[in-house]
Structures are given as C-alpha cells and as structure tokens.
Design a protein around this motif. Structure first.
Motif, PDB file in Angstrom:
ATOM      1  N   ALA A   1       5.340 -84.860 -23.369  1.00 20.28           N
ATOM      2  CA  ALA A   1       6.707 -84.674 -23.867  1.00 20.28           C
ATOM      3  C   ALA A   1       7.640 -84.175 -22.783  1.00 20.28           C
ATOM      4  CB  ALA A   1       6.698 -83.700 -25.051  1.00 20.28           C
ATOM      5  N   ALA A   2       7.086 -83.582 -21.727  1.00 18.42           N
ATOM      6  CA  ALA A   2       7.919 -83.034 -20.651  1.00 18.42           C
ATOM      7  C   ALA A   2       8.281 -84.072 -19.599  1.00 18.42           C
ATOM      8  CB  ALA A   2       7.195 -81.860 -19.988  1.00 18.42           C
ATOM      9  N   THR A   3       7.744 -85.276 -19.710  1.00 19.85           N
ATOM     10  CA  THR A   3       8.060 -86.322 -18.725  1.00 19.85           C
ATOM     11  C   THR A   3       9.432 -86.917 -19.020  1.00 19.85           C
ATOM     12  OG1 THR A   3       6.873 -87.949 -20.065  1.00 19.85           O
ATOM     13  CG2 THR A   3       5.634 -86.860 -18.321  1.00 19.85           C
ATOM     14  N   ASP A   4       9.844 -87.809 -18.176  1.00 20.40           N
ATOM     15  CA  ASP A   4      11.177 -88.406 -18.288  1.00 20.40           C
ATOM     16  C   ASP A   4      11.172 -89.514 -19.345  1.00 20.40           C
ATOM     17  OD1 ASP A   4      13.807 -89.038 -17.844  1.00 20.40           O
ATOM     18  OD2 ASP A   4      13.400 -90.265 -16.069  1.00 20.40           O
ATOM     19  N   ILE A   5      11.146 -89.095 -20.624  1.00 21.35           N
ATOM     20  CA  ILE A   5      11.168 -90.047 -21.727  1.00 21.35           C
ATOM     21  C   ILE A   5      12.303 -89.679 -22.675  1.00 21.35           C
ATOM     22  CG2 ILE A   5       8.682 -90.507 -21.601  1.00 21.35           C
ATOM     23  CD1 ILE A   5       8.285 -88.643 -23.961  1.00 21.35           C
TER      24      ILE A   5
END
Length: 900
Positions: free
Chosen positions: A473-477
C-alpha cells in the motif's frame, strides 16, 4: 451382480429406506481403483427401482477446467424445476449452468444452497437417489456445491451416494493418467464406507464365473494372489502364466496394460473414435461422432468398441466407457500429436462457447492472440459464476498463448488472484512468482504481494500478511487501491497486536481519498472507531448508518464492502448501531443471495445481541452462522462463532458444551493462534480460569474485563485486576456510553474502597436504566444485593436479588440464577418459579426456535426455507418436532404463544 459385499449392501439399503421414510442421508464409498465402488452404485440404482427418481453423474479425469460441468450433468433432468427456487438461488444455478448471466459474481455458498433446493424439488414427488461416481475427478465448483448440499440434507427424502478413489492412506488425487484431480479434503466428515478386497470365497466365485471354472493350477492361484480380491483385476487381467509374467508392477498399472491390449486389437478408425470420446468431457455422442469424422473415423467405427464391451451408448445418446481406467488408458497410449488433433477436432465440432475455446486452447502449440483473448473471456465468465479454480486455469493457459510479454504477465496476475479466491494457495504463490519474474511494474508487484499476503493470512501467518500489505500500500499506486490493501492489512493486524492496528489506521486516515471513492467512508470511519479504543486521538465517530449510506452512494458493494463497519463500531461500544446495521445487512445479504458474507455479519450481529442481553437471539444467530461458516470452510469465522457460542454456553451454565465449543474454536491454524481465542478465553474464564488471553484490543477481551475484575475479587486477588480495570476505564471513557460507565462503576464498587461501594452500585444501576441491557443490569443488581446482605441489610437486599433472579431465569443464565436464588433464600425469602411460556420456548433448539418465530409471523414453509437456506420439507419437519415441545398443534397457537 455383486459378489459378497453384505456390509455394503446393508448400508445402501439403510440409506434407501431412510429416503423412503422422508429422511435424507449421505454415504461416501472409498476404495482403490477397481475395488467395486461402481458396482455398489449400480446395486443402489437397481435396489431403488421404480420407487425412486435417479440422477447421476461421473467425474472425468481428463475433463477440461469447465466450471460446474459435473453438476450440470447431475441436475440436467431437473432444470424444468428451477422456477420453484427462490430468485437468488435460481439465478445462481442459471449462471452456473450458462443459462443466464451471473451478474455481480456468483456466491459459492448460494450455488450450493440452490443445489440443495433443486435436489429437494426433485424429491418432492418421490424419493431421490443421487449417484456420483469418481468424485475425485469432479471439477471443484461442482464438488463444493454438492458438498454444501450434502451437509444440509435433513428431511427431503434424498439419498446421496458418492464414490471416490482411495489409495488406503488417503484419496488418490493423482489418478491413472497423472492429472491434477480435485482436493478432496472437504469430504472429511461425511459418513463413509471403505471397500476392501473380496473375501476369498467370493473372489473364487467371481473368477470361476468369469472363466467358466476352466482356469486351474498355478495360473489360477497366481491370478487370485495377484488380484488380492480386487474384482476388476479378477475380470480384466489376462489369465495365462505367460500373461501373468509381468508381475512386480502396481495393480493399477497392470490393469492399464490390460486395457491397452484390448484397445490395440481394434481397427484404427475405432481407436481414433475412442480417443476422441476419451478427450470429450460430457460423453455427447453427436459431438464425438462429428469430431471423429473430421479425423477420418465414421460412425460405423463405434460398433467394434460396443461389441467388445468397451463403451456403451445410453438412451440419452451419451457415450460411457466401461471403466475410468479404460478411458485413462486410451488417452495415455495415444501419442501427443494424436491427442492434440482430437482436441482440435472437438473444438471445431462444438458451437461457439467455453467448451470450444478450451478444446482449441488444449490443441494449440504456439502463441495465438485471438485464442488467448477468447480464453480470457472464458475465465472472466468462470469468475462471474463463482468458479475461481476454472478461471485460474483459463487465465494461466491464456497467458501461455499470449504473444506479448506484458499481456501474458497481466493474465498470470489474474490467474494468481483467481487461485487465491479458490483457496489454492500454493498455486497462487507459484503463479505470483512467475508473474513477478516477468515485470518491473510497481502496480503489478503490489497486486502480487496482495496475493501472497492473502495466502499468508489464510494459513494464519498474520504478521507476514500484515507486512506485505502495508508495504504494498505504500508503493506508488492509486489511493483507491492502497485503501483496499490497507483494509486487508487492518484485518491481518487485528491478530498481530495493538501497535500494528494503530499503524494501519494512521495510514488509512492519511490517505488522500476523494469523497467519491467507494471505500472512502469506511477508510474514514475505521480510525475514528478503533483509535480511541487504543488510547489514540481520532476524529469523532460518525453515525454508522450515515457512513454506510455515504459508502453506498459512492458505489461501495453492499453488504460485502460494508461488513467491517459492524465490527469497527463494536470496538468503541456503539453496540446499538452495530445491532441495527448488522441486522439490515444480514437481511440484504439473504435477499441478494450474497450469503458467503453471512457468517461474518452474523458474528457481529450475535455479539451485539449478546451485549444487549438477548442471549437466545445471539445463540440462534451464531448457530446459523457457524453452520454456514463450516459449509464454506471459513475457518476464521468457524473459530469465532464457535467461541462466541462457548461464551453463551458458559452464561447458561452448560459447562460441557462450553468446553467442547471452546476446544473446537481453539484449533489453531498452521502458523498462528485461532481467530476465536479471545472469546474462547472469556468462555473458559467464566468456567474456571482467570485469563482473557493476549489480544487486549479485541472486542471479546475488552468486554470480559468486568468478569475478570469480579473473579479476581472473589478469589481474594484484586491486584490481578488492577491493570485490566485501568485499561477498561480508559475504554469506557472513550466509548462515552451510559452502559459502559455503569460497568466501570460496578468494577470500582468491587475493587473498593468498601465505603464507596454503595454509591458506585447505585450510580451504576441508575445508568443501566434505559440501556436495554437486562443481563448486565441484573449482574449489577445481584452484586449490590450480595453486598447489602453481607452488610446485614437483608430487607434492602431482597428487591435487588429478586429482580436479578427474574431476569436471569428469563435469559436462561442458570449459574447467575442459582447465585441469586441462594442469596435470596439467605435473606429469608423463597425464590419464585420461572414463567411457563419462556420455559416452553427454551426447550426448542436454536433452529427450531428460528423456524417457529418465522412461522409465527405468518411465513409459509417455502418462505421460511428461502430465508434460512433449507428445504420446505425440512422446515415442516422442524415445526413437527417443535409443536409437541410447546404443547400446541397449529400455527395460530404458535402466533399466540409468541405474542404472549
């Protein structure tokens, strides 16, 4: 003809007799290949005679991953009865069988319940015998539906007889030809009978009948020894010494070799036709003949195979092999190019549709963009029908046919997600690894970590699932995708500890979600509900119904996306809101047919009912939820609901049942404690232990603190309750409800100082007024009455003790009623008798009470059956048992009893 098998015949006869008497029953036959399972099934069909309606199906080892293929064959003759089913159930079967759209995605449980309904309809005029052979080769969608129905059969007059291959140590899912087979773990718990080899006299008789008693000497002794009582071996193995010289191979291999020899002697065109028939999954003669003709084998090529007894053609124009091993041998002996040609011919012979696509895909030897697109559409349709296993296979095969790398990777991701939905966790992880090695896409890797996290979660590895989801969830999504991952992470964190829960909620609260995002209201509500209970600051908690309305308006799927609102609101003590919303969502789930979410909703609803002192309602709700959770293998909710029922049993003084349910709830997953541990600890604490387990932030653990305080004081160890009381006091302050403050005051009165006890008890009783929590008010009244009696104020104590006794008896809380009765007697006052009407209703089982309540409201048996996912005849059966217990004989009297 059966040789011997007295035990098997007796079991089948008992099953049929029960169906003739209106009772339903299930029997699973297990045994090695050729041991006689099919012969016992044929005996059952013959013994049923004209008095039964018979439906049957057979699993096919080499059948393509076509969803509900086996079930559609089994129930084909009953499709004219679909209109008799409730709307959601009818639509689920229509979608499963490709007769209509499965809009919104099918519910696996609903399809199983629809199967039960259709079986009951087929048995409405005469008993029904349902025969399924080679269950190990049924597609998983069909097996799931059939087993859900099997576990709910009660009084329909259905005899369900299953047969599955067994190696002795367990079911053989590998099979003769090395196919994958279906995981038959779900068969556990069904009544079963394991077939072993024939006794020597019966084996001798069978061999003599086969050979006309002409086989003698060493060859006879050798064959009897080689066969070891296996009837198929006695019939099919060659009988000369030369033929028997190949000893040392496994019996199944020897039999396949024998079948090879029988096929090899046939004309080439007949062998071609048999290969096409073996590759065709439904036995449709017209399709087989058309495909065989394309390969140069005309219809006349069938006659030599029929004459040799290798195949038969029924009145329904379906072709069947004499034995599954024969079918396997035909496929196994054919060179690869011939098998590919057979699949290609079948695909071209079939009309447009999923079967055509699958056969063409099985025949393909090079990438084919058009075929890959068609197979993806097949996979999407399978998912819409709830057949995630078939969808995973179709997506995976489509990936293999996709020319471009990115497209193939996308389809592998879809395959991994579908495999996760099916519960095929090892396959899901393997597909995720394959997909991950092919792409650098951040979004794709986030989705694959989500797949891996779900696999970890269902294995009970909650910390690993939590960390994967939090990192993904912390990635660039997109924030919307991050929100869904964080909501899943919250579920995992709940079983890890308070700090992980707070971390997830802080992340949720910080997400830049727009108000038009479907999950935004839930993402905002969750932190506001849970963080204050953890001692963290948060925005004020909005009304849960307003949050639900906003989520629906934004496009959230109800009730599936809204179910967590019920649990979140319970955390902060807004039980009345949970009671209303959970009841509303439960009714919505029943009406829509999204019944797979019912166990979750019923757990939250039963919690709220219990906290409001509605113990009998909670027992009814949780009992139904537990049955549904078990039906669908929802281990988490099976544990939670069993532990809640254990708590209810403890409140009722049913010590043995409490211990039994708690033990069932505490069976751990493979890598973590059981989900129901906090509730189970509370239940056991009410019996004999002073503990609430490690999950202090769980609802059950929080609500158990007043009991822990009381137990510690009664044991003379109040210091053991000091820290839990302080924590509970903080929670009650955050909850801000009168009833929570009343419980805190009750704890304070118990812990002292003694000179402040009376004022605390009185203040607590004042706050209990209007809170609609009779059990807790009675608990406080009992403790106050006991305190007054110890202070030698007997006259003052009597009204409190009398009121407490009346409430405990009405709720069936026997241990507390006994305490109140003892205390009241000690003041010099005799205890009153319980009310007669309540006593009569307590004699009903939870299911009988649930049915009686609906019948008292005027619902017909068919209406009740639709609501409770039973058959109308089962509803009638339960009413028939309930009336004598209640001393009544009609629905009119039943309605009057409930009004009273």
């Amino acid at each position: 003809m059966l040789y011997g098998r007295e035990q098997e015949r007796a079991a089948v006869d008992a099953l049929l007799d029960g169906a003739r008497g209106g009772r339903s029953g299930v029997l699973l036959l297990r045994g090695e290949p050729g041991i006689g399972k099919t012969a016992v099934l044929e005996y059952a069909v013959a013994a049923a005679g004209d008095g039964f309606r018979v439906v049957r199906a057979t699993g096919v080892e080499y059948e393509a991953e076509l969803p509900f293929a086996g079930l559609s064959l089994l129930l084909a003759s009953g499709l004219d009865r679909l209109d008799a089913l409730p709307g959601p159930q009818r639509r689920s079967l229509e979608g499963a069988f490709g007769l209509g759209e499965a809009a919104g995605g099918a519910d696996r449980l609903l399809t199983g319940l629809a199967t039960l309904g259709l079986l009951a309809e087929l048995a409405s005029e005469q008993p029904l015998l349902c025969v399924v052979d080679d269950v190990q080769w049924l597609d998983r969608s069909s097996l799931d539906a059939l087993l859900i129905a099997a576990r709910r059969l009660q009084a329909e007059g259905v005899a369900l007889l299953l047969a599955a291959r067994d190696t002795g140590a367990g079911v053989d899912v590998g099979g003769a030809g090395g196919g994958a087979g279906t995981d038959l773990g779900p068969l556990a718990g069904l009544p079963e009978l394991r077939l072993t080899g024939l006794a020597e006299p019966d084996a001798v008789r069978l061999l003599d009948d086969r050979t006309g008693a002409a086989l003698t000497g060493p060859a006879r002794r050798r064959l009897l020894a080689e066969a070891a009582g296996n009837p198929l071996a006695l019939v099919e193995l060659p009988v000369t010494e030369a033929d028997l010289a190949s000893g040392g191979l496994a019996l199944s291999s020897r039999l396949r070799i024998a079948f090879h020899g029988q096929v090899t002697g046939l004309p080439p065109a007949t062998q071609t036709l048999l290969l096409v028939a073996a590759a065709e999954e439904n036995g449709e003669l017209d399709v087989v003949l058309a495909a065989a003709a394309a390969l140069g084998a005309g219809a006349d090529a069938l006659e030599p195979a029929e004459r040799a007894g290798l195949v038969t053609v029924g009145a329904d124009r379906r072709l069947a092999f004499r034995h599954p091993l024969l079918r396997a041998a035909v496929l196994q002996r054919a060179p690869l190019q011939q098998r590919l040609a057979a699949h290609r011919a079948l695909g071209e012979a079939l009309e447009e549709g999923d079967r055509r696509t699958w056969h063409l895909a099985l025949a393909a030897t090079a990438p084919d963009a058009g075929l890959a697109d068609a197979l993806e559409r097949t996979a999407a349709r399978a998912e819409a029908r709830g057949a995630h296993g078939g969808a995973a296979a179709a997506y995976e095969r489509a990936a293999g046919l996709t020319p471009d790398r990115d497209g193939a990777t996308r389809r592998l991701v879809l395959a991994a997600e579908a495999a996760t939905e099916e519960g095929k966790l090892e396959l899901a992880e393997a597909l995720a690894d394959r997909a991950g090695a092919r792409t650098d896409s951040v979004f794709a890797h986030a989705l694959l970590d989500q797949v891996r996290a779900v696999a970890h979660f269902w294995r009970g590895a909650y910390p690993a699932a939590y960390r994967l989801l939090l990192d993904a969830a912390a990635t660039d999504i997109e924030p919307a995708h991050a929100a869904r991952m964080l909501l899943q992470a919250f579920h995992a964190a709940w079983y890890v500890g308070e700090e992980p829960v707070a971390t997830v909620l802080d992340r949720l609260a910080a997400l830049p979600l727009g108000a038009d995002e479907p999950l935004a209201p839930l993402a905002w509500h969750l932190p506001a509900a849970v963080l204050p209970a953890l001692g963290r600051p948060a925005d004020p908690l909005p009304d849960v119904r307003a949050t639900a309305a906003a989520a629906r308006k934004a496009g959230a799927e109800s009730p599936v996306d809204l179910v967590q609102l019920c649990g979140a609101t319970l955390v902060l003590g807004r039980d009345h809101e949970t009671l209303e919303l959970a009841a509303e969502l439960t009714a919505e789930a029943r009406a829509k047919g999204t019944v797979g979410v019912l166990p979750t909703l019923q757990f939250f609803l039963a919690e709220a009912e219990l906290f409001h002192g509605r113990h009998r309602d909670a027992e009814v709700t949780a009992t139904e939820g537990l049955a549904l959770a078990r039906d669908t293998g929802q281990a988490q909710w099976t544990s939670q609901l069993a532990s809640l029922l254990a708590c209810l049993a403890a409140f009722a003084g049913a010590d043995e049942r409490c211990a039994e349910l708690a033990a069932a709830a505490l069976v751990p997953g493979s890598a973590a404690p059981a989900a129901g541990e906090p509730w189970a600890h509370w239940a056991l604490a009410l019996l004999h232990a002073l503990t609430t387990g490690p999950y202090r932030h769980h609802v059950g653990a929080t609500r158990a603190v007043p009991d822990l305080v009381e137990a510690a004081v009664r044991l003379g160890e109040p210091e053991r309750a000091a820290e839990p009381y302080e924590r509970f006091a903080r929670w009650a302050g955050a909850a801000g409800t009168p009833w929570a403050e009343a419980l805190r005051l009750r704890c304070q009165a118990l812990l002292g100082p003694d000179e402040l006890a009376e004022s605390a008890y009185r203040a607590a009783l004042d706050l209990h007024e209007g809170a609609h929590r009779p059990f807790e008010r009675a608990r406080t009244a009992l403790l106050y009455g006991e305190w007054l009696r110890r202070e030698r104020r007997r006259t003052d104590a009597r009204p409190y003790l009398g009121a407490a006794l009346e409430t405990f008896e009405r709720l069936g809380a026997e241990p507390w009623a006994d305490r109140a009765r003892t205390e009241l007697t000690a003041t010099g006052t005799a205890a009153p008798a319980p009310a007669a009407a309540e006593g009569a209703l307590t004699m009903l089982t939870p299911q009988e009470l649930q049915i009686a309540r609906l019948a008292a409201r005027g619902l017909t048996n068919r209406d009740i059956a639709a609501q409770l996912f039973l058959s109308p005849r089962t509803v009638g059966h339960h009413l028939y048992k309930a009336y004598p217990k209640l001393g009544i004989a009609s629905r009119t009297e039943l309605a009057a009893l409930f009004r009273a």
